[in-house]
Design an enzyme around this catalytic site. Structure first.
Site, PDB file in Angstrom:
ATOM      1  N   VAL A  32       0.822  -1.207   0.000  1.00  0.00           N
ATOM      2  CA  VAL A  32       0.000   0.000   0.000  1.00  0.00           C
ATOM      3  C   VAL A  32       0.859   1.262   0.000  1.00  0.00           C
ATOM      4  CG1 VAL A  32      -1.633   1.351   1.388  1.00  0.00           C
ATOM      5  CG2 VAL A  32      -2.002  -1.093   1.056  1.00  0.00           C
ATOM      6  N   LYS A  56      14.625  -3.282   2.010  1.00  0.00           N
ATOM      7  CA  LYS A  56      13.620  -2.710   1.105  1.00  0.00           C
ATOM      8  C   LYS A  56      14.068  -1.348   0.596  1.00  0.00           C
ATOM      9  CE  LYS A  56       9.149  -4.488   2.224  1.00  0.00           C
ATOM     10  NZ  LYS A  56       7.833  -4.393   2.794  1.00  0.00           N
ATOM     11  N   GLU A 175      -7.752   2.306   2.369  1.00  0.00           N
ATOM     12  CA  GLU A 175      -7.277   1.980   1.015  1.00  0.00           C
ATOM     13  C   GLU A 175      -8.067   0.784   0.473  1.00  0.00           C
ATOM     14  OE1 GLU A 175      -4.962   3.443  -1.112  1.00  0.00           O
ATOM     15  OE2 GLU A 175      -5.953   1.921  -2.342  1.00  0.00           O
ATOM     16  N   PHE A 176      -8.345   0.835  -0.839  1.00  0.00           N
ATOM     17  CA  PHE A 176      -9.131  -0.248  -1.442  1.00  0.00           C
ATOM     18  C   PHE A 176      -8.407  -0.927  -2.600  1.00  0.00           C
ATOM     19  CE2 PHE A 176     -12.071   2.795   0.460  1.00  0.00           C
ATOM     20  CZ  PHE A 176     -12.802   1.967   1.300  1.00  0.00           C
ATOM     21  N   GLU A 179      -3.988  -6.138  -4.718  1.00  0.00           N
ATOM     22  CA  GLU A 179      -2.666  -6.530  -5.177  1.00  0.00           C
ATOM     23  C   GLU A 179      -2.801  -7.116  -6.580  1.00  0.00           C
ATOM     24  OE1 GLU A 179      -0.367  -8.786  -2.310  1.00  0.00           O
ATOM     25  OE2 GLU A 179      -1.165  -7.539  -0.702  1.00  0.00           O
ATOM     26  N   ALA A 294     -15.764 -19.008  -8.608  1.00  0.00           N
ATOM     27  CA  ALA A 294     -15.617 -20.086  -7.616  1.00  0.00           C
ATOM     28  C   ALA A 294     -14.238 -20.722  -7.724  1.00  0.00           C
ATOM     29  CB  ALA A 294     -16.698 -21.138  -7.847  1.00  0.00           C
ATOM     30  N   GLY A 299      -7.708 -15.937   0.011  1.00  0.00           N
ATOM     31  CA  GLY A 299      -6.566 -15.839   0.918  1.00  0.00           C
ATOM     32  C   GLY A 299      -6.051 -14.422   0.883  1.00  0.00           C
ATOM     33  N   CYS A 302      -5.520  -9.693   3.542  1.00  0.00           N
ATOM     34  CA  CYS A 302      -6.607  -8.838   4.019  1.00  0.00           C
ATOM     35  C   CYS A 302      -7.930  -9.528   4.331  1.00  0.00           C
ATOM     36  CB  CYS A 302      -6.802  -7.694   3.042  1.00  0.00           C
ATOM     37  SG  CYS A 302      -5.376  -6.581   3.140  1.00  0.00           S
ATOM     38  N   ARG A 369       1.047 -14.349   1.687  1.00  0.00           N
ATOM     39  CA  ARG A 369       0.424 -14.277   3.017  1.00  0.00           C
ATOM     40  C   ARG A 369      -0.960 -14.921   2.967  1.00  0.00           C
ATOM     41  NH1 ARG A 369       1.360  -7.964   4.467  1.00  0.00           N
ATOM     42  NH2 ARG A 369       1.078  -7.769   2.229  1.00  0.00           N
TER      43      ARG A 369
HETATM   44  P1  NAD Z   1       3.142  -4.623   4.151  1.00  0.00           P
HETATM   45  O1  NAD Z   1       3.422  -5.610   5.206  1.00  0.00           O
HETATM   46  O2  NAD Z   1       3.384  -4.982   2.730  1.00  0.00           O
HETATM   47  O3  NAD Z   1       3.976  -3.294   4.417  1.00  0.00           O
HETATM   48  C1  NAD Z   1       4.056  -2.672   5.657  1.00  0.00           C
HETATM   49  C2  NAD Z   1       5.441  -2.027   5.761  1.00  0.00           C
HETATM   50  O4  NAD Z   1       5.491  -1.219   6.934  1.00  0.00           O
HETATM   51  C3  NAD Z   1       6.574  -3.031   5.886  1.00  0.00           C
HETATM   52  O5  NAD Z   1       7.494  -2.844   4.810  1.00  0.00           O
HETATM   53  C4  NAD Z   1       7.229  -2.710   7.225  1.00  0.00           C
HETATM   54  O6  NAD Z   1       8.634  -2.878   7.232  1.00  0.00           O
HETATM   55  C5  NAD Z   1       6.831  -1.258   7.415  1.00  0.00           C
HETATM   56  N1  NAD Z   1       6.889  -0.782   8.791  1.00  0.00           N
HETATM   57  C6  NAD Z   1       6.473  -1.384   9.928  1.00  0.00           C
HETATM   58  N2  NAD Z   1       6.696  -0.590  10.988  1.00  0.00           N
HETATM   59  C7  NAD Z   1       7.253   0.549  10.525  1.00  0.00           C
HETATM   60  C8  NAD Z   1       7.705   1.744  11.124  1.00  0.00           C
HETATM   61  N3  NAD Z   1       7.641   1.928  12.451  1.00  0.00           N
HETATM   62  N4  NAD Z   1       8.226   2.713  10.350  1.00  0.00           N
HETATM   63  C9  NAD Z   1       8.326   2.536   9.012  1.00  0.00           C
HETATM   64  N5  NAD Z   1       7.905   1.414   8.385  1.00  0.00           N
HETATM   65  C10 NAD Z   1       7.382   0.431   9.127  1.00  0.00           C
HETATM   66  O7  NAD Z   1       1.647  -4.161   4.379  1.00  0.00           O
HETATM   67  P2  NAD Z   1       0.555  -3.776   3.280  1.00  0.00           P
HETATM   68  O8  NAD Z   1       0.064  -5.000   2.610  1.00  0.00           O
HETATM   69  O9  NAD Z   1       1.068  -2.665   2.453  1.00  0.00           O
HETATM   70  O10 NAD Z   1      -0.630  -3.256   4.211  1.00  0.00           O
HETATM   71  C11 NAD Z   1      -0.506  -2.066   4.957  1.00  0.00           C
HETATM   72  C12 NAD Z   1      -1.870  -1.723   5.544  1.00  0.00           C
HETATM   73  O11 NAD Z   1      -2.792  -1.450   4.478  1.00  0.00           O
HETATM   74  C13 NAD Z   1      -2.523  -2.854   6.360  1.00  0.00           C
HETATM   75  O12 NAD Z   1      -3.261  -2.286   7.393  1.00  0.00           O
HETATM   76  C14 NAD Z   1      -3.457  -3.512   5.359  1.00  0.00           C
HETATM   77  O13 NAD Z   1      -4.557  -4.139   5.964  1.00  0.00           O
HETATM   78  C15 NAD Z   1      -3.925  -2.318   4.545  1.00  0.00           C
HETATM   79  N6  NAD Z   1      -4.301  -2.642   3.168  1.00  0.00           N
HETATM   80  C16 NAD Z   1      -3.553  -3.526   2.446  1.00  0.00           C
HETATM   81  C17 NAD Z   1      -3.899  -3.779   1.114  1.00  0.00           C
HETATM   82  C18 NAD Z   1      -3.109  -4.758   0.287  1.00  0.00           C
HETATM   83  O14 NAD Z   1      -3.558  -5.069  -0.812  1.00  0.00           O
HETATM   84  N7  NAD Z   1      -1.986  -5.265   0.705  1.00  0.00           N
HETATM   85  C19 NAD Z   1      -4.992  -3.113   0.532  1.00  0.00           C
HETATM   86  C20 NAD Z   1      -5.727  -2.213   1.313  1.00  0.00           C
HETATM   87  C21 NAD Z   1      -5.369  -1.976   2.635  1.00  0.00           C
HETATM   88  C1  UGA Z   2      -8.837  -7.183  -1.426  1.00  0.00           C
HETATM   89  C2  UGA Z   2      -9.899  -6.193  -1.910  1.00  0.00           C
HETATM   90  O1  UGA Z   2     -10.348  -6.600  -3.200  1.00  0.00           O
HETATM   91  C3  UGA Z   2      -9.322  -4.777  -1.975  1.00  0.00           C
HETATM   92  O2  UGA Z   2     -10.359  -3.863  -2.335  1.00  0.00           O
HETATM   93  C4  UGA Z   2      -8.780  -4.417  -0.599  1.00  0.00           C
HETATM   94  O3  UGA Z   2      -8.175  -3.149  -0.637  1.00  0.00           O
HETATM   95  C5  UGA Z   2      -7.739  -5.438  -0.187  1.00  0.00           C
HETATM   96  O4  UGA Z   2      -8.337  -6.754  -0.174  1.00  0.00           O
HETATM   97  C6  UGA Z   2      -7.233  -5.181   1.181  1.00  0.00           C
HETATM   98  O5  UGA Z   2      -7.900  -4.634   2.019  1.00  0.00           O
HETATM   99  O6  UGA Z   2      -6.087  -5.575   1.355  1.00  0.00           O
HETATM  100  P1  UGA Z   2      -6.778  -8.422  -2.545  1.00  0.00           P
HETATM  101  O7  UGA Z   2      -6.765  -9.224  -1.293  1.00  0.00           O
HETATM  102  O8  UGA Z   2      -5.527  -7.846  -3.045  1.00  0.00           O
HETATM  103  O9  UGA Z   2      -7.799  -7.189  -2.393  1.00  0.00           O
HETATM  104  O10 UGA Z   2      -7.318  -9.338  -3.714  1.00  0.00           O
HETATM  105  P2  UGA Z   2      -8.753  -9.747  -4.268  1.00  0.00           P
HETATM  106  O11 UGA Z   2      -8.730  -9.588  -5.724  1.00  0.00           O
HETATM  107  O12 UGA Z   2      -9.850  -9.106  -3.531  1.00  0.00           O
HETATM  108  O13 UGA Z   2      -8.757 -11.306  -3.950  1.00  0.00           O
HETATM  109  C7  UGA Z   2      -8.780 -11.788  -2.621  1.00  0.00           C
HETATM  110  C8  UGA Z   2      -8.907 -13.297  -2.616  1.00  0.00           C
HETATM  111  O14 UGA Z   2     -10.193 -13.691  -3.103  1.00  0.00           O
HETATM  112  C9  UGA Z   2      -7.890 -13.998  -3.519  1.00  0.00           C
HETATM  113  O15 UGA Z   2      -7.397 -15.144  -2.864  1.00  0.00           O
HETATM  114  C10 UGA Z   2      -8.678 -14.393  -4.741  1.00  0.00           C
HETATM  115  O16 UGA Z   2      -8.174 -15.548  -5.363  1.00  0.00           O
HETATM  116  C11 UGA Z   2     -10.053 -14.657  -4.132  1.00  0.00           C
HETATM  117  N1  UGA Z   2     -11.165 -14.467  -5.092  1.00  0.00           N
HETATM  118  C12 UGA Z   2     -11.473 -13.229  -5.545  1.00  0.00           C
HETATM  119  C13 UGA Z   2     -11.896 -15.572  -5.508  1.00  0.00           C
HETATM  120  O17 UGA Z   2     -11.632 -16.714  -5.101  1.00  0.00           O
HETATM  121  N2  UGA Z   2     -12.931 -15.364  -6.373  1.00  0.00           N
HETATM  122  C14 UGA Z   2     -13.272 -14.139  -6.844  1.00  0.00           C
HETATM  123  O18 UGA Z   2     -14.254 -14.044  -7.624  1.00  0.00           O
HETATM  124  C15 UGA Z   2     -12.518 -13.042  -6.427  1.00  0.00           C
END
Ligand code: NAD
Ligand code: UGA
Length: 473
Positions: A32, A56, A175-176, A179, A294, A299, A302, A369
């Site tokens: 994010v 990183k 954030e929405f 990945e 389906a 996984g 999130c 993850r």
């Molecule tokens: P991530 O694990 O990929 O990244 C988090 C980063 O924060 C890591 O690189 C870590 O080293 C760093 N960090 C931790 N403590 C720190 C500190 N004190 N100072 C500076 N850096 C520090 O996490 P992510 O997947 O990017 O998710 C971040 C947040 O956004 C979570 O709350 C998640 O739920 C939310 N979110 C994630 C997604 C997604 O698709 N991954 C989408 C929407 C929302």
């Molecule tokens: C999801 C949400 O789609 C994002 O909007 C949100 O920001 C994010 O979580 C978050 O909060 O981290 P993401 O986990 O990256 O995003 O991926 P998705 O495309 O939503 O898929 C999630 C899981 O559902 C995957 O394992 C995917 O294989 C599965 N999936 C998705 C299905 O099995 N069937 C579907 O029709 C769609």
């Protein structure tokens, strides 16, 4: 660094007089934070991205992406003038307009969101705030309901302990992005949600997003230049509601997938085809076609953690959430259903070799993850099978997680399927669709495909002589 991305230079449009360039710090350079930082830099802000992970930051400083995400390295190269990286907050935050928090909030053992990283960041930021400073803290991490309000209070208490008077405000800005489509989603969000209690802070965050909200940014060259999307909607609300919108959205999407997986189970029994069921249902605008695919279940970092966290919050009120509970149960049993299919075909897993194609939790990412694929590999090993695994980008991440004599890491599909008794499609990478399945068949010990993601053409593969089993087909 990965998959030969093209490096291009971008020009940022500046003639927009409503747009004010801001100094933005993004804390956490993960999926994010990094994508947010890059997009904010591309649209013209001056961005400093901070992460405590020195490896990183070292990679990023060399222009290399520490994660796999399409177009990330091209974007990095294109916005270097507006983007820098470091491992620590600067000594002074005086010139900073907005700090965006994007650190992880993983699940604790009891299901609560682990707030330790956010808490540390709050302490770090507050210790740098100076007398009379204006600062907006934007919370992008997914945090439990009530967190923004609580942190707002905590920052003010910490400041008054230090005897510092400053004008610090919080804005919840969940954030929405998905990945695999993170850069695209960051440029073209469906909506931007801002929650808070201070109009001027909300106004500043709106300004930060102005080029996205009005689509005045220059589209990166590798994106389809004829691509048309509608303008994102802006939702302005209070802290608690913004936080709830985030959890409710993820819980709903997870539930939608579990719903179609439940129907797929019944399709298997009655002989209906879930692919056509999904199309037939999705054509109803009220239902919508998304998230009706389906398969092995959801996984990632999130859906599992956010549904757990929502249940955890509900428990504090003795409030039951049976729909979310059911969505989680269905998701867990989906793995068992697919394992039963493998057992049904091979009879005994012990001593058999199964090729598992795909390890990331979804295509387009190297993130493993809470990957269902990784879990299923572990279960096959526990049942005495040996597994050869292949993934286009997630092999390295999986090596530690799956370290076992029974798991063989392969650098190609063909290497993985050599002498296999069955192949399981666990992630729907395009590459698996394009492989020459006739060649695959010649190399396998027995031509059995369990398509855990309903990716392949059942009819074509059956005609080739494969025993093909999907999910709900
Ligand atoms: P991530 O694990 O990929 O990244 C988090 C980063 O924060 C890591 O690189 C870590 O080293 C760093 N960090 C931790 N403590 C720190 C500190 N004190 N100072 C500076 N850096 C520090 O996490 P992510 O997947 O990017 O998710 C971040 C947040 O956004 C979570 O709350 C998640 O739920 C939310 N979110 C994630 C997604 C997604 O698709 N991954 C989408 C929407 C929302
Ligand atoms: C999801 C949400 O789609 C994002 O909007 C949100 O920001 C994010 O979580 C978050 O909060 O981290 P993401 O986990 O990256 O995003 O991926 P998705 O495309 O939503 O898929 C999630 C899981 O559902 C995957 O394992 C995917 O294989 C599965 N999936 C998705 C299905 O099995 N069937 C579907 O029709 C769609």
């Amino acid at each position: 660094m990965m998959l030969g991305e093209k490096v291009e230079n971008f020009v940022v449009k500046r003639e927009d007089d409503q747009f004010k360039r801001l100094n933005v710090i993004v804390i956490g350079a993960g999926y994010v934070g990094l994508c947010t930082g890059i997009v904010m830099a591309h649209i013209g802000h001056s961005v400093l991205c901070i992460d405590i992970n020195t490896d990183k930051i070292a990679l990023l400083e060399q222009g290399m992406a520490p994660i796999y995400e399409i177009n990330l390295e091209a974007m990095l190269a294109g916005c270097r003038n507006n983007l820098s990286f470091t491992t620590e907050l600067p000594k002074r935050l005086g010139d900073t307009d907005i700090v965006i928090i994007a650190v992880g909030t993983p699940s604790k053992e009891n299901g609560d969101a682990d707030m330790q990283y956010v808490d540390q960041v709050i302490i770090d930021i507050t210790s740098k705030i100076e007398e009379a400073q204006d600062l907006i803290i934007v919370m992008k991490s997914t945090v439990p309901i009530g967190s923004n309000q609580e942190m707002f209070r905590r920052v003010n208490n910490l400041l008054s302990d230090r005897g510092v008077q400053a004008n610090v405000n919080f804005v919840s800005n969940p954030e929405f992005l998905r990945e695999g489509k993170a850069i695209y989603d960051s440029f073209y969000p469906d909506r931007i949600v801002v929650g808070g209690n201070n109009d001027s802070a909300i106004g500043a965050v709106k300004n930060m997003y102005y080029p996205l909200l009005n689509k005045t940014f220059i589209m990166p060259q590798y994106m389809d230049q004829n691509f048309e999307s509608s303008l994102p909607s802006l939702v302005v609300t209070d802290f608690l509601t913004a936080e709830m919108i985030k959890y409710a959205s993820n819980a709903f999407l997870a539930t939608k997938v579990s719903f179609i997986n439940e129907i797929a189970g019944l399709c298997d029994k009655v002989g209906a085809d879930i692919l056509d069921v999904s199309i037939g249902m999705g054509l109803d605008n009220r239902i919508g076609k998304g998230f009706l695919h389906a398969g092995l279940g959801w996984g990632g970092s999130c859906f599992p953690k956010d549904t757990l966290a929502l249940q955890s919050i509900a428990r504090e009120y003795d409030y039951e959430m049976p729909i979310i509970e059911a969505a989680r149960t269905i998701n867990t049993r989906q793995i068992i259903f697919v394992l039963r299919k493998i057992q049904g075909l091979l009879k005994v897993i012990r001593g058999k070799k199964i090729a598992v194609l795909g390890l990331s939790y979804k295509p387009g990412t190297d993130d493993i993850r809470d990957s269902v694929s990784v879990e299923i590999v572990k279960r096959i090993v526990r049942l005495g099978g040996s597994v050869s695994v292949y993934d286009p980008v997630a092999l390295d991440n999986a090596r530690k997680e799956l370290a076992s004599d029974s798991v063989n890491f392969c650098s190609s599909i063909i290497c993985a399927i050599e002498s296999a008794d069955a192949v399981l499609i666990a992630t729907e990478w395009q590459e698996f669709l394009e492989v020459d399945w006739r060649e695959v068949k010649l190399k396998m010990r027995s031509p059995i495909i369990i398509d855990g993601r309903n990716l392949l053409h059942k009819k074509i593969l059956s005609e080739m002589g494969f025993t093909y089993v999907g999910v709900g087909r």
